[in-house]
Design a protein around this motif. Structure first.
Motif, PDB file in Angstrom:
ATOM      1  N   ILE A   1       0.861  -1.180   0.000  1.00  0.00           N
ATOM      2  CA  ILE A   1       0.000   0.000   0.000  1.00  0.00           C
ATOM      3  C   ILE A   1       0.896   1.227   0.000  1.00  0.00           C
ATOM      4  N   LYS A   2       0.764   2.004  -1.057  1.00  0.00           N
ATOM      5  CA  LYS A   2       1.639   3.155  -1.232  1.00  0.00           C
ATOM      6  C   LYS A   2       0.926   4.174  -2.103  1.00  0.00           C
ATOM      7  N   SER A   3       1.102   5.430  -1.793  1.00  0.00           N
ATOM      8  CA  SER A   3       0.499   6.485  -2.602  1.00  0.00           C
ATOM      9  C   SER A   3       1.311   6.688  -3.872  1.00  0.00           C
ATOM     10  N   ARG A   4       0.629   7.001  -4.943  1.00  0.00           N
ATOM     11  CA  ARG A   4       1.312   7.260  -6.216  1.00  0.00           C
ATOM     12  C   ARG A   4       0.452   8.176  -7.070  1.00  0.00           C
ATOM     13  N   GLN A   5       1.078   8.715  -8.082  1.00  0.00           N
ATOM     14  CA  GLN A   5       0.390   9.600  -9.011  1.00  0.00           C
ATOM     15  C   GLN A   5       0.483   9.017 -10.399  1.00  0.00           C
ATOM     16  N   THR A   6      -0.645   8.918 -11.077  1.00  0.00           N
ATOM     17  CA  THR A   6      -0.691   8.346 -12.415  1.00  0.00           C
ATOM     18  C   THR A   6      -0.138   9.332 -13.436  1.00  0.00           C
ATOM     19  N   PRO A   7       0.222   8.861 -14.633  1.00  0.00           N
ATOM     20  CA  PRO A   7       0.691   9.780 -15.681  1.00  0.00           C
ATOM     21  C   PRO A   7      -0.335  10.845 -16.044  1.00  0.00           C
ATOM     22  N   GLU A   8      -1.631  10.567 -15.777  1.00  0.00           N
ATOM     23  CA  GLU A   8      -2.670  11.554 -16.083  1.00  0.00           C
ATOM     24  C   GLU A   8      -2.820  12.591 -14.982  1.00  0.00           C
ATOM     25  N   GLY A   9      -2.070  12.458 -13.901  1.00  0.00           N
ATOM     26  CA  GLY A   9      -2.136  13.428 -12.818  1.00  0.00           C
ATOM     27  C   GLY A   9      -3.063  13.050 -11.691  1.00  0.00           C
ATOM     28  N   GLU A  10      -3.660  11.855 -11.745  1.00  0.00           N
ATOM     29  CA  GLU A  10      -4.561  11.427 -10.670  1.00  0.00           C
ATOM     30  C   GLU A  10      -3.742  10.918  -9.484  1.00  0.00           C
ATOM     31  N   PHE A  11      -4.076  11.393  -8.292  1.00  0.00           N
ATOM     32  CA  PHE A  11      -3.360  10.979  -7.084  1.00  0.00           C
ATOM     33  C   PHE A  11      -4.119   9.849  -6.399  1.00  0.00           C
ATOM     34  N   LEU A  12      -3.445   8.727  -6.169  1.00  0.00           N
ATOM     35  CA  LEU A  12      -4.025   7.567  -5.504  1.00  0.00           C
ATOM     36  C   LEU A  12      -3.385   7.446  -4.129  1.00  0.00           C
ATOM     37  N   PRO A  13      -4.113   7.824  -3.051  1.00  0.00           N
ATOM     38  CA  PRO A  13      -3.481   7.855  -1.727  1.00  0.00           C
ATOM     39  C   PRO A  13      -3.184   6.476  -1.156  1.00  0.00           C
ATOM     40  N   LEU A  14      -4.004   5.476  -1.479  1.00  0.00           N
ATOM     41  CA  LEU A  14      -3.819   4.128  -0.927  1.00  0.00           C
ATOM     42  C   LEU A  14      -3.864   3.110  -2.068  1.00  0.00           C
ATOM     43  N   ASP A  15      -2.937   3.242  -2.969  1.00  0.00           N
ATOM     44  CA  ASP A  15      -2.880   2.321  -4.095  1.00  0.00           C
ATOM     45  C   ASP A  15      -2.364   0.960  -3.627  1.00  0.00           C
ATOM     46  N   GLN A  16      -3.041  -0.117  -4.027  1.00  0.00           N
ATOM     47  CA  GLN A  16      -2.685  -1.464  -3.616  1.00  0.00           C
ATOM     48  C   GLN A  16      -1.997  -2.199  -4.768  1.00  0.00           C
ATOM     49  N   CYS A  17      -0.882  -2.808  -4.438  1.00  0.00           N
ATOM     50  CA  CYS A  17      -0.093  -3.554  -5.424  1.00  0.00           C
ATOM     51  C   CYS A  17       0.235  -4.915  -4.835  1.00  0.00           C
ATOM     52  N   GLU A  18       0.113  -5.947  -5.625  1.00  0.00           N
ATOM     53  CA  GLU A  18       0.369  -7.314  -5.156  1.00  0.00           C
ATOM     54  C   GLU A  18       1.863  -7.594  -5.134  1.00  0.00           C
ATOM     55  N   LEU A  19       2.296  -8.240  -4.045  1.00  0.00           N
ATOM     56  CA  LEU A  19       3.676  -8.699  -3.924  1.00  0.00           C
ATOM     57  C   LEU A  19       3.711 -10.204  -4.149  1.00  0.00           C
ATOM     58  N   ASP A  20       4.543 -10.620  -5.056  1.00  0.00           N
ATOM     59  CA  ASP A  20       4.636 -12.040  -5.392  1.00  0.00           C
ATOM     60  C   ASP A  20       5.403 -12.775  -4.300  1.00  0.00           C
TER      61      ASP A  20
END
Length: 321
Positions: A194-213
């Motif tokens: 769980i980490k915040s990130r900003q998309t190339p379109e400028g959208e800010f995702l405060p709690l972006d979820q990414c799977e860890l293998d």
């Protein structure tokens, strides 16, 4: 560093509160059984006691009302007069008659006579209502007592995660253990970054979820959890930690949520245990101490060393570097 707000606590509790539901709060009443099961024990016990107390008083009042309307309270109950319910003279006696009937105690002193059709109808209604209330409340209490949440408390996670080399590969590792002798059937582990990130379109995702293998392709995520296991996430070009180094770890802000699911062997119910690791709880260049030792005819697990780590030589560079 000051401890920041977690998305998931170390004990697995999710720090999410739902507010401003508006009209959507009525959905809780449409699923009343689950709502009662989810309540805390003190509220469950209060609702349990109040429901039975109110139901008993209301039904006893109805029996007393029938006796009052028929004039049974003013008449002497003898051979010349047949009341609706024999030996019911006041509200306490009506209440005792209801309890004897509901609990099938059967003292035999108070009973319905055949000359009271309204009493027979009320008796049938009381039997049906009592069955419904018993099934609902007792079923709710049974489900709440048999919930596998307490089983998750005997599943342990290491306090910290480590990053070091294993098989010449940089890996993120943490340890899980089962304190009970009963096994977790079909145990499976998953990890979310769980980490915040900003998309190339400028959208800010405060709690972006990414799977860890943690071994989906090799089946390493399917655990045979009879002894403490070290779960390994290989940091490669497909990992979100591909650019993570020892120096950049100090400035990063992320949270790793670990979810362990399995079936409780004794009850057959699904159990889920959760924990999380923030960037402050990831130790670079550490490895877990061994906890298994071979004794006379069995393997012994020393849980006093479950959380212990020691430093090992580890390059401070990222895999990308």
């Amino acid at each position: 560093r000051r401890e920041r707000q977690r998305f998931v606590d170390k004990n697995g509790r999710c720090n999410v509160q739902h507010g401003n539901l508006g009209g959507e709060s009525s959905r809780y009443l449409s699923d009343l059984f689950t709502t009662l099961v989810d309540l805390k024990w003190r509220w469950n016990l209060l609702i349990f006691l109040l429901t039975y107390t109110v139901a008993w008083l209301v039904m006893a009042s109805m029996w007393w009302g029938i006796a009052y309307l028929r004039g049974d309270l003013q008449q002497a109950h003898g051979d010349s007069y047949s009341p609706c319910v024999a030996n019911v003279y006041n509200f306490p006696s009506a209440f005792l008659f209801f309890i004897e009937t509901e609990a099938t105690i059967g003292y035999g002193h108070r009973y319905i006579t055949e000359r009271c059709p309204e009493g027979i109808v009320l008796f049938l209604f009381q039997s049906l209502l009592g069955s419904v209330v018993d099934a609902f409340l007792i079923g709710c209490m049974f489900i709440k007592m048999s919930q596998p949440k307490k089983r998750a408390e005997t599943l342990m996670f290491s306090r910290a995660a480590v990053i070091s080399q294993r098989d010449a590969k940089l890996c993120l590792m943490f340890r899980v253990g089962n304190l009970r002798n009963s096994h977790m059937v079909s145990a499976q582990i998953r990890c979310k970054l769980i980490k915040s990130r900003q998309t190339p379109e400028g959208e800010f995702l405060p709690l972006d979820q990414c799977e860890l293998d943690v071994g989906f392709g090799t089946g390493a995520d399917q655990l045979f959890l009879v002894s403490p296991l070290t779960i390994c996430h290989e940091i490669n070009s497909e990992s979100p930690f591909f650019s993570l180094s020892q120096r950049s770890l100090r400035s990063e802000q992320f949270e790793i949520v670990v979810i362990l699911e399995g079936i409780v062997e004794t009850t057959g119910m699904t159990c889920q245990a959760r924990t999380s690791y923030t960037e402050d709880e990831v130790l670079w260049g550490h490895r877990f101490l061994p906890v298994m030792s071979l004794e006379d005819g069995f393997f012994r697990v020393d849980y006093s060393q479950f959380h212990a780590t020691f430093e090992v030589p580890t390059p401070p560079y990222s895999v990308k570097e």
